[in-house]
Write a protein that holds these residues in place. Structure first.
Motif, PDB file in Angstrom:
ATOM      1  N   ASP A 100      -5.789  -1.986   2.967  1.00  0.00           N
ATOM      2  CA  ASP A 100      -5.618  -3.350   3.479  1.00  0.00           C
ATOM      3  C   ASP A 100      -5.379  -4.329   2.333  1.00  0.00           C
ATOM      4  O   ASP A 100      -4.548  -5.245   2.445  1.00  0.00           O
ATOM      5  CB  ASP A 100      -6.851  -3.773   4.269  1.00  0.00           C
ATOM      6  CG  ASP A 100      -6.951  -3.080   5.616  1.00  0.00           C
ATOM      7  OD1 ASP A 100      -5.935  -2.513   6.070  1.00  0.00           O
ATOM      8  OD2 ASP A 100      -8.053  -3.087   6.205  1.00  0.00           O
ATOM      9  N   ALA A 101      -6.115  -4.144   1.227  1.00  0.00           N
ATOM     10  CA  ALA A 101      -5.944  -5.035   0.081  1.00  0.00           C
ATOM     11  C   ALA A 101      -4.543  -4.923  -0.497  1.00  0.00           C
ATOM     12  O   ALA A 101      -3.950  -5.929  -0.909  1.00  0.00           O
ATOM     13  CB  ALA A 101      -6.996  -4.716  -0.981  1.00  0.00           C
ATOM     14  N   ARG A 102      -3.992  -3.733  -0.517  1.00  0.00           N
ATOM     15  CA  ARG A 102      -2.640  -3.540  -1.047  1.00  0.00           C
ATOM     16  C   ARG A 102      -1.612  -4.282  -0.208  1.00  0.00           C
ATOM     17  O   ARG A 102      -0.621  -4.808  -0.741  1.00  0.00           O
ATOM     18  CB  ARG A 102      -2.302  -2.052  -1.100  1.00  0.00           C
ATOM     19  CG  ARG A 102      -3.036  -1.297  -2.198  1.00  0.00           C
ATOM     20  CD  ARG A 102      -2.805   0.197  -2.092  1.00  0.00           C
ATOM     21  NE  ARG A 102      -1.392   0.555  -2.254  1.00  0.00           N
ATOM     22  CZ  ARG A 102      -0.937   1.809  -2.196  1.00  0.00           C
ATOM     23  NH1 ARG A 102      -1.783   2.811  -1.970  1.00  0.00           N
ATOM     24  NH2 ARG A 102       0.350   2.040  -2.354  1.00  0.00           N
ATOM     25  N   ARG A 103      -1.829  -4.356   1.098  1.00  0.00           N
ATOM     26  CA  ARG A 103      -0.855  -5.017   1.973  1.00  0.00           C
ATOM     27  C   ARG A 103      -0.792  -6.517   1.728  1.00  0.00           C
ATOM     28  O   ARG A 103       0.257  -7.137   1.920  1.00  0.00           O
ATOM     29  CB  ARG A 103      -1.194  -4.722   3.440  1.00  0.00           C
ATOM     30  CG  ARG A 103      -0.722  -3.350   3.902  1.00  0.00           C
ATOM     31  CD  ARG A 103      -0.825  -3.196   5.406  1.00  0.00           C
ATOM     32  NE  ARG A 103      -2.196  -3.000   5.847  1.00  0.00           N
ATOM     33  CZ  ARG A 103      -2.784  -1.818   5.952  1.00  0.00           C
ATOM     34  NH1 ARG A 103      -2.106  -0.706   5.627  1.00  0.00           N
ATOM     35  NH2 ARG A 103      -4.030  -1.699   6.363  1.00  0.00           N
ATOM     36  N   ARG A 104      -1.900  -7.097   1.295  1.00  0.00           N
ATOM     37  CA  ARG A 104      -1.886  -8.545   1.073  1.00  0.00           C
ATOM     38  C   ARG A 104      -1.747  -8.922  -0.401  1.00  0.00           C
ATOM     39  O   ARG A 104      -1.621 -10.104  -0.721  1.00  0.00           O
ATOM     40  CB  ARG A 104      -3.160  -9.181   1.634  1.00  0.00           C
ATOM     41  CG  ARG A 104      -4.420  -8.714   0.972  1.00  0.00           C
ATOM     42  CD  ARG A 104      -5.625  -9.555   1.380  1.00  0.00           C
ATOM     43  NE  ARG A 104      -6.871  -8.996   0.892  1.00  0.00           N
ATOM     44  CZ  ARG A 104      -7.277  -9.034  -0.363  1.00  0.00           C
ATOM     45  NH1 ARG A 104      -6.508  -9.593  -1.284  1.00  0.00           N
ATOM     46  NH2 ARG A 104      -8.427  -8.491  -0.727  1.00  0.00           N
ATOM     47  N   SER A 105      -1.798  -7.927  -1.308  1.00  0.00           N
ATOM     48  CA  SER A 105      -1.758  -8.224  -2.744  1.00  0.00           C
ATOM     49  C   SER A 105      -0.548  -7.576  -3.398  1.00  0.00           C
ATOM     50  O   SER A 105      -0.541  -6.360  -3.638  1.00  0.00           O
ATOM     51  CB  SER A 105      -3.040  -7.721  -3.413  1.00  0.00           C
ATOM     52  OG  SER A 105      -2.895  -7.750  -4.825  1.00  0.00           O
TER      53      SER A 105
ATOM     54  N   GLU B   1      -0.336  -3.752  -5.005  1.00  0.00           N
ATOM     55  CA  GLU B   1       0.653  -2.817  -4.502  1.00  0.00           C
ATOM     56  C   GLU B   1       1.566  -2.348  -5.639  1.00  0.00           C
ATOM     57  O   GLU B   1       1.889  -1.150  -5.747  1.00  0.00           O
ATOM     58  CB  GLU B   1       1.487  -3.470  -3.397  1.00  0.00           C
ATOM     59  CG  GLU B   1       2.578  -2.574  -2.821  1.00  0.00           C
ATOM     60  CD  GLU B   1       2.040  -1.251  -2.298  1.00  0.00           C
ATOM     61  OE1 GLU B   1       2.746  -0.224  -2.456  1.00  0.00           O
ATOM     62  OE2 GLU B   1       0.927  -1.221  -1.745  1.00  0.00           O
ATOM     63  N   GLN B   2       1.979  -3.268  -6.498  1.00  0.00           N
ATOM     64  CA  GLN B   2       2.792  -2.878  -7.654  1.00  0.00           C
ATOM     65  C   GLN B   2       2.065  -1.899  -8.555  1.00  0.00           C
ATOM     66  O   GLN B   2       2.661  -0.954  -9.086  1.00  0.00           O
ATOM     67  CB  GLN B   2       3.178  -4.135  -8.457  1.00  0.00           C
ATOM     68  CG  GLN B   2       4.400  -4.867  -7.974  1.00  0.00           C
ATOM     69  CD  GLN B   2       4.806  -5.933  -8.966  1.00  0.00           C
ATOM     70  OE1 GLN B   2       3.983  -6.700  -9.471  1.00  0.00           O
ATOM     71  NE2 GLN B   2       6.106  -5.987  -9.278  1.00  0.00           N
ATOM     72  N   SER B   3       0.779  -2.134  -8.748  1.00  0.00           N
ATOM     73  CA  SER B   3      -0.011  -1.255  -9.608  1.00  0.00           C
ATOM     74  C   SER B   3      -0.040   0.153  -9.050  1.00  0.00           C
ATOM     75  O   SER B   3       0.174   1.136  -9.774  1.00  0.00           O
ATOM     76  CB  SER B   3      -1.438  -1.811  -9.739  1.00  0.00           C
ATOM     77  OG  SER B   3      -2.187  -1.051 -10.655  1.00  0.00           O
ATOM     78  N   TYR B   4      -0.257   0.291  -7.753  1.00  0.00           N
ATOM     79  CA  TYR B   4      -0.282   1.621  -7.140  1.00  0.00           C
ATOM     80  C   TYR B   4       1.084   2.271  -7.180  1.00  0.00           C
ATOM     81  O   TYR B   4       1.213   3.475  -7.408  1.00  0.00           O
ATOM     82  CB  TYR B   4      -0.790   1.531  -5.705  1.00  0.00           C
ATOM     83  CG  TYR B   4      -2.286   1.704  -5.600  1.00  0.00           C
ATOM     84  CD1 TYR B   4      -2.839   2.953  -5.289  1.00  0.00           C
ATOM     85  CD2 TYR B   4      -3.145   0.652  -5.841  1.00  0.00           C
ATOM     86  CE1 TYR B   4      -4.207   3.130  -5.205  1.00  0.00           C
ATOM     87  CE2 TYR B   4      -4.519   0.807  -5.773  1.00  0.00           C
ATOM     88  CZ  TYR B   4      -5.049   2.059  -5.453  1.00  0.00           C
ATOM     89  OH  TYR B   4      -6.406   2.229  -5.386  1.00  0.00           O
ATOM     90  N   ALA B   5       2.127   1.475  -6.959  1.00  0.00           N
ATOM     91  CA  ALA B   5       3.469   2.037  -7.001  1.00  0.00           C
ATOM     92  C   ALA B   5       3.832   2.539  -8.389  1.00  0.00           C
ATOM     93  O   ALA B   5       4.511   3.566  -8.537  1.00  0.00           O
ATOM     94  CB  ALA B   5       4.489   0.971  -6.548  1.00  0.00           C
ATOM     95  N   PHE B   6       3.359   1.818  -9.415  1.00  0.00           N
ATOM     96  CA  PHE B   6       3.730   2.180 -10.796  1.00  0.00           C
ATOM     97  C   PHE B   6       2.834   3.262 -11.365  1.00  0.00           C
ATOM     98  O   PHE B   6       3.301   4.236 -11.965  1.00  0.00           O
ATOM     99  CB  PHE B   6       3.672   0.924 -11.666  1.00  0.00           C
ATOM    100  CG  PHE B   6       4.173   1.136 -13.070  1.00  0.00           C
ATOM    101  CD1 PHE B   6       5.528   1.224 -13.331  1.00  0.00           C
ATOM    102  CD2 PHE B   6       3.287   1.254 -14.144  1.00  0.00           C
ATOM    103  CE1 PHE B   6       6.001   1.421 -14.624  1.00  0.00           C
ATOM    104  CE2 PHE B   6       3.752   1.461 -15.432  1.00  0.00           C
ATOM    105  CZ  PHE B   6       5.108   1.550 -15.670  1.00  0.00           C
ATOM    106  N   PHE B   7       1.501   3.092 -11.248  1.00  0.00           N
ATOM    107  CA  PHE B   7       0.562   4.029 -11.852  1.00  0.00           C
ATOM    108  C   PHE B   7       0.136   5.161 -10.924  1.00  0.00           C
ATOM    109  O   PHE B   7      -0.364   6.186 -11.372  1.00  0.00           O
ATOM    110  CB  PHE B   7      -0.716   3.303 -12.302  1.00  0.00           C
ATOM    111  CG  PHE B   7      -0.493   2.255 -13.361  1.00  0.00           C
ATOM    112  CD1 PHE B   7      -0.133   2.617 -14.656  1.00  0.00           C
ATOM    113  CD2 PHE B   7      -0.663   0.913 -13.068  1.00  0.00           C
ATOM    114  CE1 PHE B   7       0.073   1.654 -15.627  1.00  0.00           C
ATOM    115  CE2 PHE B   7      -0.460  -0.060 -14.031  1.00  0.00           C
ATOM    116  CZ  PHE B   7      -0.103   0.304 -15.319  1.00  0.00           C
TER     117      PHE B   7
END
Length: 421
Positions: A403-408, A412-418
């Motif tokens: 849920d936090a990734r959807r609003r941040s 989201e960029q951090s998860y996509a990159f790392f």
């Protein structure tokens, strides 16, 4: 355990009877040697000899962890067993003397011919004895006060590149990291008083950047300058940090030694950031060396305020369970005063390791440091810091990371990159 004694717990591996080896350890590390000598009276032994508290057999091992030439010479061919041995030592043998305390609970024990493995697991001290030694000058409470971060984790980063930047370049980077929203910035362990960025030049340059940020924002970022060196040089550089309104100095504990750190502690109120680099040589083999519970006890007696514990899911060899146990050791008082120290998480940390860290340690009284996890974030360091803070806010609030990734966007960029490793 009385106020006149302290105890040490060992993991021992030997082909000889465990009880016999326990007595060897107790004698060797107090008044005895391999045979009774002139002057070793019954009265002296009763007063000064260490005693075995308990021996617990942990079973046979397939292969001895190490070879012993002493056992070879004796023709001992039996298979080794492991056991947990607790030994009680008279405080009067040591007094208030940290190097001798360490030499007593560790010292020559690792070289004993009778063992094929030996590891110091813990040191237990009566409160009255612990209070003879230095307390942390800042610890958890003082570090929070100095950084203005009253709750939540302290988010930090490490100067990268590790070495090679000039003093001016380092100061410019620190200024950028301050603007990114960090609470804490530290030198790498291999960056100390270098030719291209000497501390006499680098400390004033960096602190000028920190003060400019403080004057604009009211936020006082803590910078841990690596002052690892000869003792007088460390004291000199600690004085310079204080004059420049800095609040922290970093020391490579294993290479400076107890005496140097004790002397430094007595001479400064700065927070001492204890870096444990080299600890793997003392601890990585499961049947040899010093476990973190014992290690951190000894270094806390020297008066450090922060201790490295590595990080969950990080780039080093320690299992996550060991990292968690180490952090919990740091935030457990050794006596009835608040002598807790702040555990410093680092190595391969980013927003994606926040949730498992919080679930495991159940506290935000920690320093969470990310180098690449902040400085390599595709949105830049400010977005890297934001991703970590937003991950912590989510897990503290009981919100799912999804849920936090959807609003941040930063998260989201951090998860996509790392997140792909």
């Amino acid at each position: 355990m009385s106020n006149q004694h302290y105890e040490a717990t060992y993991l021992v591996e030997t082909p000889l009877p465990l009880a016999k080896v326990a007595e060897v350890i107790a004698g060797e590390q107090s008044c005895g040697t391999f045979t009774r000598v002139e002057g070793e009276t019954d009265e002296l032994r009763a007063r000064a000899r260490a005693t075995v508290v308990s021996v617990r057999d942990l079973g046979e091992v397939e292969q001895p962890s190490m070879r012993s030439a002493w056992l070879d010479r004796k023709g001992v061919r039996e298979r080794s067993r492991r056991g947990e041995i607790v030994v009680r030592f008279p405080i009067a043998n040591v007094g208030m003397n940290l190097p001798t305390l360490a030499a007593t609970v560790a010292g020559n024990l690792f070289d004993l011919g009778e063992v094929t493995g030996l590891r110091l697991e813990s040191v237990r001290l009566p409160g009255s004895y612990r209070r003879l030694y230095a307390m942390p000058r800042q610890g958890i409470v003082g570090t929070r006060r100095l950084t203005g971060r009253s709750d939540g984790p302290l988010v930090g980063s490490i100067i990268k590149p590790n070495v090679g930047l000039s003093s001016a370049e380092t100061a410019a980077l620190v200024g950028r990291l301050c603007e990114a929203g960090l609470d804490f910035i530290k030198d790498d362990e291999i960056a100390a008083d270098s030719v291209h960025a000497p501390l006499a030049e680098r400390i004033p340059a960096v602190m000028a950047a920190v003060r400019r940020h403080r004057d604009r924002t009211g936020k006082n970022v803590m910078v841990a300058f690596n002052i690892t060196a000869e003792t007088d040089a460390m004291r000199h550089h600690a004085d310079l940090i204080a004059r420049e309104e800095g609040t922290c100095a970093m020391v490579s504990l294993n290479w400076c030694g107890f005496s140097a750190v004790e002397t430094l502690r007595r001479s400064t109120d700065l927070a001492l950031h204890g870096h444990r680099n080299g600890y793997g040589a003392l601890s990585r083999h499961p049947a040899l060396g010093i476990g973190f519970l014992a290690y951190q006890t000894l270094w806390r007696l020297a008066g450090v305020d922060h201790l490295h514990v590595h990080g969950l899911g990080g780039k080093f060899a320690q299992e996550d369970a060991e990292v968690v146990a180490s952090a919990k050791d740091c935030i457990t008082a050794l006596c009835d005063e608040d002598d807790r120290v702040m555990p410093a998480f680092s190595s391969g940390q980013w927003a994606g390791t926040v949730e498992q860290t919080y679930r495991a340690v159940a506290t935000t009284d920690l320093l969470f440091m990310a180098g690449g996890g902040i400085m390599a974030h595709p949105g830049g360091p400010a977005e890297g810091v934001a991703s970590i803070r937003e991950a912590w806010q989510a897990v503290e609030a009981g919100e799912s990371i999804a849920d936090a990734r959807r609003r941040s966007p930063a998260l989201e960029q951090s998860y996509a990159f790392f997140g792909n490793g």
